[in-house]
Design an enzyme around this catalytic site. Structure first.
Site, PDB file in Angstrom:
ATOM      1  N   LYS A  15      -8.464 -12.236   3.735  1.00 39.85           N
ATOM      2  CA  LYS A  15      -7.755 -12.808   4.989  1.00 39.85           C
ATOM      3  C   LYS A  15      -8.109 -11.658   6.213  1.00 39.85           C
ATOM      4  O   LYS A  15      -8.113 -12.407   7.542  1.00 39.85           O
ATOM      5  CB  LYS A  15      -6.098 -12.546   4.845  1.00 39.85           C
ATOM      6  CG  LYS A  15      -5.629 -13.336   3.793  1.00 39.85           C
ATOM      7  CD  LYS A  15      -5.469 -14.949   4.487  1.00 39.85           C
ATOM      8  CE  LYS A  15      -4.901 -16.048   3.654  1.00 39.85           C
ATOM      9  NZ  LYS A  15      -5.060 -17.316   4.288  1.00 39.85           N
ATOM     10  N   TYR A  68      -7.666 -10.235  -1.832  1.00 38.85           N
ATOM     11  CA  TYR A  68      -6.833 -11.243  -1.033  1.00 38.85           C
ATOM     12  C   TYR A  68      -6.773 -10.766   0.277  1.00 38.85           C
ATOM     13  O   TYR A  68      -6.938 -11.654   1.219  1.00 38.85           O
ATOM     14  CB  TYR A  68      -5.475 -11.584  -1.763  1.00 38.85           C
ATOM     15  CG  TYR A  68      -4.691 -12.001  -0.864  1.00 38.85           C
ATOM     16  CD1 TYR A  68      -4.878 -13.489  -0.581  1.00 38.85           C
ATOM     17  CD2 TYR A  68      -3.369 -11.486  -0.086  1.00 38.85           C
ATOM     18  CE1 TYR A  68      -3.799 -14.256   0.542  1.00 38.85           C
ATOM     19  CE2 TYR A  68      -2.655 -12.310   0.507  1.00 38.85           C
ATOM     20  CZ  TYR A  68      -2.988 -13.472   0.938  1.00 38.85           C
ATOM     21  OH  TYR A  68      -2.159 -14.240   1.893  1.00 38.85           O
ATOM     22  N   SER A 102      -1.951 -12.273   6.960  1.00 39.57           N
ATOM     23  CA  SER A 102      -1.158 -11.716   6.050  1.00 39.57           C
ATOM     24  C   SER A 102      -0.968 -10.279   6.375  1.00 39.57           C
ATOM     25  O   SER A 102      -1.864  -9.442   6.645  1.00 39.57           O
ATOM     26  CB  SER A 102      -1.510 -11.818   4.626  1.00 39.57           C
ATOM     27  OG  SER A 102      -0.940 -11.182   3.764  1.00 39.57           O
TER      28      SER A 102
END
Ligand code: UDP
Length: 327
Positions: A146, A142, A118
Protein backbone atom coordinates in the site's frame (compact mmCIF):
# COMPACT_ATOMS: atom_id res chain seq x y z
CA UNK A 1 -25.40 12.34 -19.33
CA UNK A 2 -24.42 11.11 -15.88
CA UNK A 3 -20.77 11.38 -14.94
CA UNK A 4 -19.13 7.95 -14.75
CA UNK A 5 -16.58 6.80 -12.18
CA UNK A 6 -14.64 3.56 -12.69
CA UNK A 7 -14.54 1.57 -9.44
CA UNK A 8 -11.92 -1.20 -9.39
CA UNK A 9 -12.94 -3.76 -6.81
CA UNK A 10 -16.50 -2.47 -7.16
CA UNK A 11 -17.95 -5.90 -6.30
CA UNK A 12 -15.97 -6.09 -3.06
CA UNK A 13 -16.86 -5.05 0.48
CA UNK A 14 -15.77 -1.41 0.46
CA UNK A 15 -16.03 -0.94 -3.33
CA UNK A 16 -19.69 -2.00 -3.43
CA UNK A 17 -20.56 0.42 -0.64
CA UNK A 18 -18.69 3.14 -2.58
CA UNK A 19 -20.77 2.36 -5.69
CA UNK A 20 -23.91 2.90 -3.64
CA UNK A 21 -22.58 6.21 -2.27
CA UNK A 22 -21.57 7.36 -5.77
CA UNK A 23 -24.98 6.54 -7.15
CA UNK A 24 -26.68 8.42 -4.34
CA UNK A 25 -24.43 11.42 -5.07
CA UNK A 26 -25.50 11.43 -8.73
CA UNK A 27 -22.55 9.60 -10.33
CA UNK A 28 -22.71 6.45 -12.43
CA UNK A 29 -20.40 3.81 -10.91
CA UNK A 30 -18.78 1.37 -13.37
CA UNK A 31 -17.64 -1.61 -11.30
CA UNK A 32 -14.48 -3.27 -12.62
CA UNK A 33 -13.80 -6.48 -10.70
CA UNK A 34 -12.21 -9.87 -11.35
CA UNK A 35 -14.78 -11.51 -9.02
CA UNK A 36 -11.91 -13.44 -7.44
CA UNK A 37 -13.11 -12.16 -4.08
CA UNK A 38 -15.94 -9.81 -5.13
CA UNK A 39 -19.60 -10.75 -5.51
CA UNK A 40 -21.57 -10.21 -8.71
CA UNK A 41 -24.77 -9.67 -6.73
CA UNK A 42 -23.17 -6.74 -4.87
CA UNK A 43 -23.07 -4.71 -8.11
CA UNK A 44 -26.44 -2.95 -7.92
CA UNK A 45 -25.92 0.64 -9.02
CA UNK A 46 -24.32 0.40 -12.47
CA UNK A 47 -22.67 -1.95 -14.94
CA UNK A 48 -20.05 -4.57 -14.07
CA UNK A 49 -16.96 -5.20 -16.19
CA UNK A 50 -15.43 -8.54 -15.17
CA UNK A 51 -11.67 -8.32 -15.46
CA UNK A 52 -8.32 -8.03 -13.77
CA UNK A 53 -6.61 -4.67 -13.21
CA UNK A 54 -3.47 -6.18 -14.73
CA UNK A 55 -5.35 -6.73 -18.02
CA UNK A 56 -4.36 -3.44 -19.64
CA UNK A 57 -6.31 -4.09 -22.85
CA UNK A 58 -9.59 -4.76 -21.06
CA UNK A 59 -9.07 -1.94 -18.61
CA UNK A 60 -8.22 0.45 -21.45
CA UNK A 61 -11.34 -0.62 -23.33
CA UNK A 62 -13.50 -0.05 -20.23
CA UNK A 63 -12.06 3.44 -19.84
CA UNK A 64 -12.52 4.20 -23.55
CA UNK A 65 -16.13 2.98 -23.44
CA UNK A 66 -17.28 4.64 -20.23
CA UNK A 67 -15.05 7.75 -20.21
CA UNK A 68 -14.89 7.96 -16.39
CA UNK A 69 -14.06 11.32 -14.84
CA UNK A 70 -12.09 9.46 -12.16
CA UNK A 71 -11.01 6.03 -10.96
CA UNK A 72 -11.58 4.79 -7.43
CA UNK A 73 -9.01 2.05 -6.99
CA UNK A 74 -10.08 -0.53 -4.38
CA UNK A 75 -9.01 -3.76 -6.11
CA UNK A 76 -6.30 -5.37 -3.95
CA UNK A 77 -5.55 -8.23 -1.62
CA UNK A 78 -6.01 -7.09 1.94
CA UNK A 79 -5.11 -9.74 4.51
CA UNK A 80 -2.12 -8.93 6.70
CA UNK A 81 -1.48 -12.53 7.74
CA UNK A 82 -1.74 -13.90 4.20
CA UNK A 83 0.64 -11.21 2.95
CA UNK A 84 3.27 -12.47 5.40
CA UNK A 85 2.86 -16.03 4.08
CA UNK A 86 2.47 -15.21 0.38
CA UNK A 87 4.24 -11.91 -0.32
CA UNK A 88 4.64 -12.53 -4.06
CA UNK A 89 0.88 -12.56 -4.61
CA UNK A 90 0.57 -9.25 -2.79
CA UNK A 91 3.35 -7.57 -4.77
CA UNK A 92 1.96 -8.94 -8.04
CA UNK A 93 -1.61 -7.78 -7.47
CA UNK A 94 -1.28 -4.72 -5.27
CA UNK A 95 1.91 -3.28 -6.79
CA UNK A 96 1.97 -4.79 -10.30
CA UNK A 97 -1.79 -4.36 -10.71
CA UNK A 98 -1.69 -0.76 -9.49
CA UNK A 99 1.15 0.03 -11.89
CA UNK A 100 -0.87 -1.42 -14.79
CA UNK A 101 -3.86 0.63 -13.69
CA UNK A 102 -1.92 3.87 -13.41
CA UNK A 103 -0.20 3.47 -16.77
CA UNK A 104 -3.50 2.64 -18.45
CA UNK A 105 -5.27 5.54 -16.73
CA UNK A 106 -2.49 7.95 -17.69
CA UNK A 107 -2.43 6.83 -21.32
CA UNK A 108 -6.21 7.36 -21.53
CA UNK A 109 -6.07 10.81 -19.95
CA UNK A 110 -7.82 9.95 -16.66
CA UNK A 111 -7.04 12.87 -14.39
CA UNK A 112 -8.32 11.84 -10.97
CA UNK A 113 -7.61 8.81 -8.78
CA UNK A 114 -8.91 8.00 -5.31
CA UNK A 115 -6.71 5.26 -3.86
CA UNK A 116 -7.42 2.78 -1.05
CA UNK A 117 -4.45 3.08 1.23
CA UNK A 118 -4.21 1.84 4.76
CA UNK A 119 -3.20 2.61 8.31
CA UNK A 120 -1.02 -0.51 7.84
CA UNK A 121 1.43 1.83 6.06
CA UNK A 122 2.31 3.35 9.47
CA UNK A 123 3.58 0.12 11.05
CA UNK A 124 4.09 0.59 14.80
CA UNK A 125 4.04 4.36 15.28
CA UNK A 126 5.92 6.05 18.12
CA UNK A 127 2.91 8.14 19.16
CA UNK A 128 -0.89 7.99 19.11
CA UNK A 129 -3.10 9.19 17.54
CA UNK A 130 -1.60 8.82 14.08
CA UNK A 131 -1.19 11.96 11.98
CA UNK A 132 -0.67 11.93 8.20
CA UNK A 133 2.85 13.18 8.91
CA UNK A 134 3.60 10.18 11.16
CA UNK A 135 6.47 8.26 9.51
CA UNK A 136 5.27 5.36 7.34
CA UNK A 137 7.24 2.27 8.33
CA UNK A 138 5.01 -0.73 7.52
CA UNK A 139 5.79 -4.00 9.33
CA UNK A 140 4.14 -6.44 6.91
CA UNK A 141 4.07 -6.98 3.13
CA UNK A 142 0.46 -5.81 2.84
CA UNK A 143 1.35 -2.43 4.36
CA UNK A 144 4.44 -2.19 2.17
CA UNK A 145 2.40 -2.80 -1.01
CA UNK A 146 0.00 0.00 0.00
CA UNK A 147 2.89 2.36 0.73
CA UNK A 148 4.42 1.58 -2.66
CA UNK A 149 1.01 2.34 -4.22
CA UNK A 150 1.04 5.77 -2.57
CA UNK A 151 4.60 6.42 -3.75
CA UNK A 152 3.75 5.40 -7.33
CA UNK A 153 0.74 7.71 -7.28
CA UNK A 154 2.85 10.64 -6.08
CA UNK A 155 5.30 10.06 -8.93
CA UNK A 156 2.58 9.67 -11.55
CA UNK A 157 0.95 12.88 -10.31
CA UNK A 158 4.14 14.95 -10.15
CA UNK A 159 3.75 16.19 -13.72
CA UNK A 160 0.36 17.68 -12.82
CA UNK A 161 -1.53 15.72 -15.49
CA UNK A 162 -3.13 13.57 -12.81
CA UNK A 163 -4.19 14.30 -9.21
CA UNK A 164 -5.01 11.83 -6.46
CA UNK A 165 -6.25 11.39 -2.91
CA UNK A 166 -4.85 8.42 -0.98
CA UNK A 167 -7.26 7.50 1.80
CA UNK A 168 -5.54 5.67 4.64
CA UNK A 169 -8.35 3.60 6.07
CA UNK A 170 -8.36 2.43 9.60
CA UNK A 171 -10.50 -0.72 10.22
CA UNK A 172 -13.45 -0.91 7.84
CA UNK A 173 -16.42 -2.57 9.52
CA UNK A 174 -20.22 -2.70 9.65
CA UNK A 175 -22.52 -2.97 6.65
CA UNK A 176 -25.01 -0.89 4.68
CA UNK A 177 -27.54 0.51 7.23
CA UNK A 178 -30.33 -0.13 4.69
CA UNK A 179 -29.36 -3.80 4.49
CA UNK A 180 -28.56 -3.87 0.74
CA UNK A 181 -24.97 -5.08 1.24
CA UNK A 182 -23.06 -7.20 3.73
CA UNK A 183 -19.45 -8.08 4.57
CA UNK A 184 -18.76 -11.45 2.89
CA UNK A 185 -15.17 -12.60 2.84
CA UNK A 186 -14.21 -16.20 2.22
CA UNK A 187 -12.41 -17.18 4.33
CA UNK A 188 -13.56 -14.59 6.84
CA UNK A 189 -10.63 -13.41 8.95
CA UNK A 190 -11.81 -10.04 10.28
CA UNK A 191 -12.52 -9.60 13.95
CA UNK A 192 -16.11 -8.32 13.98
CA UNK A 193 -17.58 -10.87 11.53
CA UNK A 194 -15.69 -13.72 13.19
CA UNK A 195 -16.87 -12.66 16.64
CA UNK A 196 -20.44 -12.51 15.30
CA UNK A 197 -19.98 -15.99 13.80
CA UNK A 198 -18.89 -17.22 17.24
CA UNK A 199 -21.93 -15.57 18.86
CA UNK A 200 -24.19 -17.23 16.27
CA UNK A 201 -22.59 -20.64 16.80
CA UNK A 202 -21.19 -20.79 13.25
CA UNK A 203 -17.67 -21.29 14.63
CA UNK A 204 -16.86 -22.81 18.04
CA UNK A 205 -14.97 -19.80 19.42
CA UNK A 206 -13.34 -16.51 18.50
CA UNK A 207 -9.57 -16.79 18.69
CA UNK A 208 -8.12 -13.74 20.45
CA UNK A 209 -4.77 -13.15 18.78
CA UNK A 210 -2.62 -12.08 21.68
CA UNK A 211 -3.49 -11.09 25.24
CA UNK A 212 -0.04 -9.74 26.16
CA UNK A 213 0.11 -6.51 24.16
CA UNK A 214 1.05 -3.27 25.96
CA UNK A 215 -2.59 -2.09 26.05
CA UNK A 216 -4.92 -1.75 29.07
CA UNK A 217 -6.55 -5.21 28.61
CA UNK A 218 -3.65 -6.82 26.72
CA UNK A 219 -5.50 -7.11 23.39
CA UNK A 220 -4.93 -5.05 20.23
CA UNK A 221 -6.64 -1.71 19.80
CA UNK A 222 -8.05 -0.59 16.44
CA UNK A 223 -10.02 2.39 15.14
CA UNK A 224 -13.17 0.92 13.51
CA UNK A 225 -14.79 3.02 10.79
CA UNK A 226 -18.18 2.17 9.30
CA UNK A 227 -17.92 1.10 5.65
CA UNK A 228 -20.68 3.53 4.63
CA UNK A 229 -18.70 6.39 6.19
CA UNK A 230 -15.64 5.19 4.27
CA UNK A 231 -17.73 5.18 1.10
CA UNK A 232 -18.86 8.75 1.77
CA UNK A 233 -15.23 9.78 2.32
CA UNK A 234 -14.48 8.54 -1.21
CA UNK A 235 -17.24 10.66 -2.71
CA UNK A 236 -15.97 13.65 -0.73
CA UNK A 237 -12.43 12.98 -2.04
CA UNK A 238 -13.77 12.77 -5.59
CA UNK A 239 -15.65 16.07 -5.22
CA UNK A 240 -12.49 17.64 -3.80
CA UNK A 241 -10.44 16.53 -6.81
CA UNK A 242 -13.09 17.63 -9.30
CA UNK A 243 -13.12 21.05 -7.62
CA UNK A 244 -9.38 21.33 -8.34
CA UNK A 245 -7.95 20.04 -5.05
CA UNK A 246 -4.29 19.06 -5.08
CA UNK A 247 -2.92 15.56 -4.46
CA UNK A 248 -2.91 14.52 -0.83
CA UNK A 249 -3.16 11.65 1.65
CA UNK A 250 -5.74 11.54 4.44
CA UNK A 251 -6.49 9.31 7.41
CA UNK A 252 -10.05 7.98 7.47
CA UNK A 253 -10.86 6.92 11.00
CA UNK A 254 -12.80 8.10 14.04
CA UNK A 255 -10.07 8.94 16.54
CA UNK A 256 -11.44 6.36 19.00
CA UNK A 257 -9.86 2.96 19.63
CA UNK A 258 -11.51 -0.28 20.75
CA UNK A 259 -9.71 -3.39 21.99
CA UNK A 260 -10.54 -6.92 20.85
CA UNK A 261 -12.19 -7.48 24.24
CA UNK A 262 -14.24 -4.25 23.83
CA UNK A 263 -15.62 -5.67 20.58
CA UNK A 264 -16.55 -8.97 22.23
CA UNK A 265 -18.33 -7.25 25.12
CA UNK A 266 -20.05 -4.88 22.67
CA UNK A 267 -21.43 -7.87 20.75
CA UNK A 268 -22.54 -9.55 23.98
CA UNK A 269 -24.36 -6.38 25.07
CA UNK A 270 -25.97 -5.96 21.62
CA UNK A 271 -27.12 -9.50 21.02
CA UNK A 272 -27.54 -10.81 24.55
CA UNK A 273 -25.42 -13.80 23.52
CA UNK A 274 -22.07 -14.89 24.87
CA UNK A 275 -19.14 -14.75 22.45
CA UNK A 276 -17.10 -17.89 23.21
CA UNK A 277 -13.39 -17.06 22.90
CA UNK A 278 -10.00 -18.65 23.33
CA UNK A 279 -6.68 -16.92 23.80
CA UNK A 280 -4.21 -17.58 20.99
CA UNK A 281 -0.65 -16.40 20.38
CA UNK A 282 -0.18 -13.10 18.56
CA UNK A 283 -0.81 -13.02 14.81
CA UNK A 284 2.29 -12.13 12.77
CA UNK A 285 2.34 -8.54 11.53
CA UNK A 286 -0.21 -7.05 13.99
CA UNK A 287 0.72 -3.68 15.58
CA UNK A 288 -0.59 -3.28 19.17
CA UNK A 289 -2.54 -0.07 18.54
CA UNK A 290 -3.71 1.95 15.53
CA UNK A 291 -5.89 4.99 16.12
CA UNK A 292 -6.31 7.86 13.66
CA UNK A 293 -6.09 11.55 14.15
CA UNK A 294 -9.04 12.25 11.83
CA UNK A 295 -8.86 16.06 11.81
CA UNK A 296 -7.20 16.57 8.43
CA UNK A 297 -9.98 14.74 6.52
CA UNK A 298 -12.49 16.96 8.30
CA UNK A 299 -10.56 20.12 7.36
CA UNK A 300 -9.82 19.19 3.74
CA UNK A 301 -12.91 17.16 2.77
CA UNK A 302 -15.44 18.31 5.36
CA UNK A 303 -15.74 14.62 6.19
CA UNK A 304 -16.85 13.30 9.53
CA UNK A 305 -18.20 9.83 10.28
CA UNK A 306 -21.95 9.45 10.89
CA UNK A 307 -22.36 5.70 11.39
CA UNK A 308 -19.12 4.80 13.18
CA UNK A 309 -20.14 4.64 16.82
CA UNK A 310 -19.46 1.08 17.94
CA UNK A 311 -23.16 0.35 18.49
CA UNK A 312 -24.10 1.19 14.88
CA UNK A 313 -21.11 -0.68 13.47
CA UNK A 314 -21.97 -3.82 15.45
CA UNK A 315 -25.75 -3.61 14.86
CA UNK A 316 -25.38 -3.23 11.06
CA UNK A 317 -22.79 -6.02 10.93
CA UNK A 318 -24.90 -8.30 13.16
CA UNK A 319 -27.91 -7.99 10.90
CA UNK A 320 -26.00 -9.62 8.04
CA UNK A 321 -25.37 -12.62 10.32
CA UNK A 322 -29.04 -12.90 11.24
CA UNK A 323 -28.36 -11.68 14.77
CA UNK A 324 -30.69 -9.16 16.31
CA UNK A 325 -30.51 -6.61 19.05
CA UNK A 326 -31.40 -8.18 22.41
CA UNK A 327 -34.87 -7.17 23.60
N1 UDP B 1 -8.30 -10.45 15.69
C1 UDP B 1 -8.47 -11.45 16.63
N2 UDP B 1 -9.12 -12.61 16.24
C2 UDP B 1 -9.60 -12.80 14.98
C3 UDP B 1 -9.42 -11.75 14.03
C4 UDP B 1 -8.77 -10.60 14.43
O1 UDP B 1 -8.05 -11.32 17.78
O2 UDP B 1 -10.16 -13.86 14.69
C5 UDP B 1 -7.62 -9.19 16.08
C6 UDP B 1 -6.39 -8.91 15.25
O3 UDP B 1 -5.25 -9.47 15.85
C7 UDP B 1 -6.36 -7.37 15.24
C8 UDP B 1 -7.83 -6.97 15.36
O4 UDP B 1 -8.50 -8.13 15.84
O5 UDP B 1 -5.69 -6.89 16.38
C9 UDP B 1 -8.43 -6.56 14.04
O6 UDP B 1 -8.11 -7.54 13.06
P1 UDP B 1 -8.78 -7.58 11.65
O7 UDP B 1 -8.26 -8.80 10.95
O8 UDP B 1 -10.25 -7.44 11.77
O9 UDP B 1 -8.27 -6.26 10.92
P2 UDP B 1 -6.77 -5.71 10.63
O10 UDP B 1 -6.43 -4.85 11.82
O11 UDP B 1 -5.87 -6.88 10.45
O12 UDP B 1 -6.95 -4.91 9.39
Amino acid sequence: MMTSVLVTGGAGFIGSHACKALSRAGYRPIAYDSLETGHRDAVLWGPLVVGDIADRALLGAAIATHRPVAIMHFAAYAYVGESVREPARYYRNNVGGTLALLETAASHGVEHIVFSSSCATYGVPDAMPILETTPQRPINPYGRTKLIGEVMLRDFCSSGAMRHVALRYFNAAGADPEGALAERHDPETHLIPRALMAAAGAIPALEIFGGDYPTPDGTCIRDYIHVSDLADAHVAALDYLLAGGSSTALNIGTGTGHSVRDILSGIEALTGRAVPSILHPRRAGDPPMLVADPRRAREILGFSPRHSDLGTILATAARSFGLRRAA
